[in-house]
Structures are given as C-alpha cells and as structure tokens.
Design an enzyme around this catalytic site. Structure first.
Site, PDB file in Angstrom:
ATOM      1  N   GLY A  18      -2.791 -19.574  23.218  1.00  0.00           N
ATOM      2  CA  GLY A  18      -2.352 -18.401  22.476  1.00  0.00           C
ATOM      3  C   GLY A  18      -3.460 -17.489  22.005  1.00  0.00           C
ATOM      4  N   ASP A  61      -8.400 -31.659  14.183  1.00  0.00           N
ATOM      5  CA  ASP A  61      -7.204 -31.640  13.350  1.00  0.00           C
ATOM      6  C   ASP A  61      -7.611 -30.989  12.034  1.00  0.00           C
ATOM      7  OD1 ASP A  61      -5.036 -32.058  11.733  1.00  0.00           O
ATOM      8  OD2 ASP A  61      -4.972 -34.241  11.990  1.00  0.00           O
ATOM      9  N   VAL A  62      -7.179 -29.751  11.818  1.00  0.00           N
ATOM     10  CA  VAL A  62      -7.615 -29.014  10.624  1.00  0.00           C
ATOM     11  C   VAL A  62      -7.043 -29.599   9.339  1.00  0.00           C
ATOM     12  CG1 VAL A  62      -7.951 -26.865  11.909  1.00  0.00           C
ATOM     13  CG2 VAL A  62      -5.757 -27.272  10.743  1.00  0.00           C
ATOM     14  N   TYR A 153       6.290 -19.800   5.416  1.00  0.00           N
ATOM     15  CA  TYR A 153       5.186 -19.264   6.213  1.00  0.00           C
ATOM     16  C   TYR A 153       4.520 -18.114   5.469  1.00  0.00           C
ATOM     17  CZ  TYR A 153       2.771 -17.046  10.165  1.00  0.00           C
ATOM     18  OH  TYR A 153       1.830 -16.479  10.997  1.00  0.00           O
ATOM     19  N   LYS A 157       0.591 -17.571   3.906  1.00  0.00           N
ATOM     20  CA  LYS A 157      -0.282 -16.450   4.260  1.00  0.00           C
ATOM     21  C   LYS A 157      -0.651 -15.614   3.038  1.00  0.00           C
ATOM     22  CE  LYS A 157      -0.343 -17.580   8.579  1.00  0.00           C
ATOM     23  NZ  LYS A 157      -1.570 -18.097   9.219  1.00  0.00           N
ATOM     24  N   VAL A 185       3.976  -9.250  14.559  1.00  0.00           N
ATOM     25  CA  VAL A 185       4.404 -10.313  15.477  1.00  0.00           C
ATOM     26  C   VAL A 185       3.613 -10.229  16.788  1.00  0.00           C
ATOM     27  CG1 VAL A 185       6.349 -11.330  16.710  1.00  0.00           C
ATOM     28  CG2 VAL A 185       6.701 -10.296  14.451  1.00  0.00           C
TER      29      VAL A 185
END
Length: 280
Positions: A18, A61-62, A153, A157, A185
């Site tokens: 992505g 792995d954050v 979400y 943010k 988006v």
C-alpha cells in the site's frame, strides 16, 4: 528529486504494501537507503528484493517495543544512525460504533496510536543527540474530521496529531523535525469498500510525493488535498448547525455508504488477528 536525501537512512513502518510500499519506492528514487519494516517480514523482504540493493526488508510489529527496538538496531547495524522515520503502519475498522468489536478498538489504539508513540520515543532521543533527524507520520484527514462509522479510527488519528503537537514543542530548536501527513481516502486495502465524500479518491503515490516533498522542505501539517486544512479551520468559526451542514456535504457517512463485504477479508486479517498490523 535527489540532493538532501542521497544516502540518507530511512525506515518505513508498514512498508510492505500500500502507501508504505509506494513511500519506500519514491524515497529510493530520491536517493535514500530504505529499511522496510512490516508485520509480514516475508512481504517486507520481497518488496525490498524488488526495489534493489538500497532497500532492505525486516520483521516489525509496531505494537511490540522489543520488536521495534530490534528493527531499529538491525537498520543501524547495516547502515548507521537513522535519519528519517516514517510512521506509516495503521489499521481501520468501519461500521456503527456500537457494533465495533472490542478487539478492533484495542487493535486500532495499539497500532495507530501507541505504535506511533513507540516509534517517536525510540527514535527521537537519538536524533536529538545528533541534532538532526525527521519523523514523518502518516495520519489521516480523520485527524481533523470524524466520519460516521470511523469513530475509533478518527479518535486514534486525533490523538496522534495531539501527541505530535506536544512533542514538536518539546523538540523545538533541537534540529529534529516532525511532520504529519493527513490524506483523505486513499485507494488501498485499508479503505476498501468505503466512500470518499467530497474529495477525490487519492492514490498511494499522492501520499508518497507529499512525504518526499516534506523531507525536502519541512512542514508540520500537510493535508491532501491541500484545501482540507484551511477549510476545516474556517468551518470551526461557524455556528454548530452550519458546521454540521458543511461536514455532511464534505465527509462521507461510512455507516450507510460502506460495503462491508468488500472489507471482510481486510478486517478479518488486520483488526481481528492480534498478530497483524496490516498496511496503512
């Protein structure tokens, strides 16, 4: 664009797919050496192999401090101190707030918020001691807006923007720059089945170009499209009923507009599986 980025050491979280993949690609084209970290280490290494010798792929792995520390140590052992961290890893669940699984809430907080905080805390002190460095975080237009159906979400943010605003004040004059990229988006798996509202659907390349540009000319807040930032600030001066009317025109109602079937595979993997941060 080259110049300032030639030979710079850059780490990209969630870089296997992505937006992260495209950020890595464009940074390599700009002359950087890029460490691609991803929860799926095989994907990270495969992506790096495609990109050539100035790219390397690593497991990351954050949500795990030991994993993040191991990632940064491996990058430094290979190329030296980190010049740029791009916090890109992120996940999203979409739907009515009262139907959101507890696991999805926990996962979004762990990846989107704590993952960013963890990265900043691990990287910024070293940059400050060297008096140079740049941390770029891929947030979202949801840092300023709160679409119905994306409440958790958006909360993550909003929190990221608030956290980085405070850290930026602490780092003022240190030589360390912070930037927050807030796109509408973007056409990735994370946004599958969702609506775009008034803004056009962005491509990963739009975000990657913004990252390269902000590394050349540092700014704290970058919205894509650029009008989102000024417009959201302007709207706050209006009475609440006017703000509500404008936001209904601008911001999609993801509760009614989202195709949940198109998101099923992504959400099952990214927010239900405790072992996967997924791509941003």
């Amino acid at each position: 664009m080259t110049g300032e980025l030639d030979g710079r050491v850059v780490a990209v979280t969630g870089g296997g797919r992505g937006i992260g993949r495209e950020i890595a690609r464009q940074l390599l084209a700009a002359g950087a050496r890029v460490a691609i970290g991803d929860i799926d280490g095989d994907v990270a290494r495969g992506t790096a192999d495609e990109f050539g010798e100035r790219a390397s792929g690593f497991d990351l792995d954050v949500t795990s401090t030991p994993s993040f520390e191991a990632f940064l140590s491996a990058v430094e052992a290979q190329w030296g101190p980190l010049d740029v961290l791009v916090n890109n890893a992120g996940v999203m669940w979409v739907g009515p707030f009262d139907e959101e699984p507890e696991s999805a809430i926990t996962r979004q907080l762990a990846v989107n918020l704590h993952g960013v905080i963890r990265g900043v805390r691990l990287v910024a002190p070293g940059m400050r001691s060297r008096r140079r460095g740049h941390i770029v975080t891929i947030a979202s237009a949801a840092s300023r807006l709160s679409p119905p159906g994306e409440s958790t979400y958006a909360a993550t943010k909003h929190a990221v923007l608030g956290y980085l605003t405070g850290v930026r004040a602490e780092l003022r004059g240190s030589g360390v720059h912070l930037s927050v990229i807030m796109p509408a988006v973007v056409d990735t798996e994370l946004a599958a089945g969702t609506a775009t509202g008034a803004a056009k659907l962005l491509e990963p390349g739009d975000v990657a170009r913004a990252v390269v540009a902000v590394l050349h000319k540092p700014r704290f807040e970058v919205t894509i499209p650029s009008y989102i930032g000024p417009l959201t600030r302007l709207v706050t001066a209006f009475p609440q009923f006017v703000r509500d009317a404008v936001m209904r025109k601008m911001v999609p109602d993801q509760v009614s507009a989202t195709d949940k079937s198109a998101r099923a595979a992504y959400e099952s993997r990214s927010v239900a599986d405790e072992n996967d941060t997924g791509p941003a």
